[in-house]
Design an enzyme around this catalytic site. Structure first.
Site, PDB file in Angstrom:
ATOM      1  N   VAL A 139      57.197  68.519  42.726  1.00  0.00           N
ATOM      2  CA  VAL A 139      56.168  67.900  43.556  1.00  0.00           C
ATOM      3  C   VAL A 139      55.073  67.382  42.634  1.00  0.00           C
ATOM      4  CG1 VAL A 139      54.535  68.227  45.447  1.00  0.00           C
ATOM      5  CG2 VAL A 139      56.700  69.514  45.425  1.00  0.00           C
ATOM      6  N   ALA A 141      51.474  66.208  41.342  1.00  0.00           N
ATOM      7  CA  ALA A 141      50.043  66.398  41.561  1.00  0.00           C
ATOM      8  C   ALA A 141      49.392  65.046  41.856  1.00  0.00           C
ATOM      9  CB  ALA A 141      49.398  67.037  40.330  1.00  0.00           C
ATOM     10  N   ILE A 177      55.440  71.500  39.193  1.00  0.00           N
ATOM     11  CA  ILE A 177      54.426  70.492  39.457  1.00  0.00           C
ATOM     12  C   ILE A 177      54.541  69.372  38.434  1.00  0.00           C
ATOM     13  CG2 ILE A 177      51.976  70.041  39.806  1.00  0.00           C
ATOM     14  CD1 ILE A 177      53.169  72.087  41.751  1.00  0.00           C
ATOM     15  N   LYS A 178      54.671  68.151  38.908  1.00  0.00           N
ATOM     16  CA  LYS A 178      54.712  66.981  38.027  1.00  0.00           C
ATOM     17  C   LYS A 178      53.282  66.537  37.742  1.00  0.00           C
ATOM     18  CE  LYS A 178      57.678  63.761  39.029  1.00  0.00           C
ATOM     19  NZ  LYS A 178      58.464  62.751  39.790  1.00  0.00           N
ATOM     20  N   VAL A 179      52.959  66.435  36.471  1.00  0.00           N
ATOM     21  CA  VAL A 179      51.595  66.119  36.059  1.00  0.00           C
ATOM     22  C   VAL A 179      51.617  64.912  35.126  1.00  0.00           C
ATOM     23  CG1 VAL A 179      49.558  66.971  34.839  1.00  0.00           C
ATOM     24  CG2 VAL A 179      50.880  68.528  36.293  1.00  0.00           C
TER      25      VAL A 179
END
Length: 379
Positions: A139, A141, A177-179
């Site tokens: 998912v 950010a 988490i994709k950052v």
């Protein structure tokens, strides 16, 4: 009698005749999708439930603000989106303590009801994919906070809290988490993983400077973009400078320096480019290409040599080679920013900036959907 003569004749054939027959026999074929699965972890770059059922099994499921925006408009997702918006607006005071984790001093990063609704809906949609995959949901950010470490940390913590709020038994190790791969974003990854045990992936990555820092801060995955993000949204634009080599170089670097970080390739535009990266740790592939791969059949030996990883293994024997030298200054901000700005004559930073801006556009479009739904619900 003719059949008997055939048997008798065959019994008199020599070993050389048998070898010749085997050589003439057609090679066994397989779908290119199955071929890729034999070389690489294949992931689903989509939130489409039907596609996951049709072409699975997949290891991971990745998504971003654009995927979420389009999924928000699917008829099958309307109840989920409406309830997510209602929760974000009506229950904001109650959810504040649960979904907006506090800093050590008790303060919290501000978040609007629209932003929270997007995070709730996109996380809940991703959770629906869990029964259909073997690994993690990814998912992204909020890209609009990509230049703020505290806000990115807060966003990652909220997404993890949202997952647990709606699925209390959900194993948070199955969330990543994709950052965005800015200095600030990658420092947030260090905090999310080191302090809170939240997995991270460095996205919008176009340079080895970003890849090396992502390994230093403990990202479990990086996603090098072969093509600029723009090619997937602007049919008139053609990226003439794809960067396949960064995928190979990053994987070699992590293995050479014994980082746990894995490479999850992305952003290719055709089947030939997919085959070129067979052998990468993981590959998140868009729906249209997955269907093309599934519909194409060939003998594995006919496509094996197309991969840059095959060529690397042939050249170096063990496939590891000698990756880029580890740069001592990679985790020092001024030196890193300087190297990053100069990488590929500045092209990498420009591509990253443009990719973040495009994801921001879809973040704002998703928030627009939320406002429309909120008005319909009279919130």
């Amino acid at each position: 009698m003719a059949a008997l003569n055939h048997v008798n004749d065959a019994s008199k054939s020599s070993p050389q005749d048998a070898n010749n027959a085997r050589n003439r026999a057609p090679a066994e074929t397989t779908s290119l999708l199955e071929y890729m699965r034999s070389k690489t972890q294949v992931d689903l770059d989509s939130l489409n439930l039907d596609l996951a059922k049709e072409l699975g099994p997949f290891a991971d499921c990745t998504s971003n603000q654009a995927d979420s925006y389009f999924e928000f408009q699917e008829p099958s997702r309307q109840d989920l989106v409406k309830s997510s918006v209602r929760d974000a607006f009506d229950l904001l005071p109650e959810l504040h303590g649960k979904l907006l984790p506090a800093h050590e001093d008790g303060s919290r990063e501000d978040v609007t009801a629209e932003e929270l609704a997007v995070e709730i809906a996109m996380t809940r949609i991703s959770l629906t994919m869990i029964p259909l995959i073997q690994g993690r949901i990814f998912v992204m950010a909020n890209p609009s906070v990509a230049l703020s470490t505290p806000k990115t940390v807060a966003c990652g913590r909220r997404i993890a809290a949202i997952a647990r709020y709606y699925e209390p038994t959900f194993d948070l190790d199955r969330l990543c988490i994709k950052v965005a791969s800015t200095w600030e974003g990658l420092q947030a990854c260090k905090i999310l993983g080191g302090k809170f045990g939240i997995n991270t992936l460095a996205t919008t990555l176009f340079t080895m400077e970003q890849a090396m820092l992502a390994g230093e801060v403990g990202c479990i995955f990086v996603s090098p973009f072969v093509h600029e993000l723009r090619v997937h949204f602007d049919e008139s634009y053609h990226d003439k400078d794809p960067i396949f080599d960064i995928v190979l170089q990053a994987q070699k670097f992590y293995r050479q320096h014994q980082y746990a970080t894995k490479v999850k390739a992305c952003s290719v535009v055709n089947v030939e480019e997919v085959l070129k990266l067979a052998g990468v740790d993981a590959f998140t592939i868009a729906p249209a290409l997955l269907r093309d791969l599934a519909a194409s059949h060939t003998a594995p030996e006919e496509v094996r040599t197309k991969s840059i990883f095959h060529a690397e293994a042939a050249e170096n024997g063990n496939g590891k080679g000698s990756g880029p030298e580890k740069r001592p200054s990679v985790n020092k901000e001024v030196a890193w920013r300087d190297a990053y700005a100069k990488s590929d004559n500045g092209k990498g930073r420009v591509k990253t900036t443009q990719a973040i801006a495009l994801f921001c556009e879809y973040q704002f479009l998703a928030e627009g959907v939320v406002r429309t739904v909120a008005a319909e619900l009279d919130l």
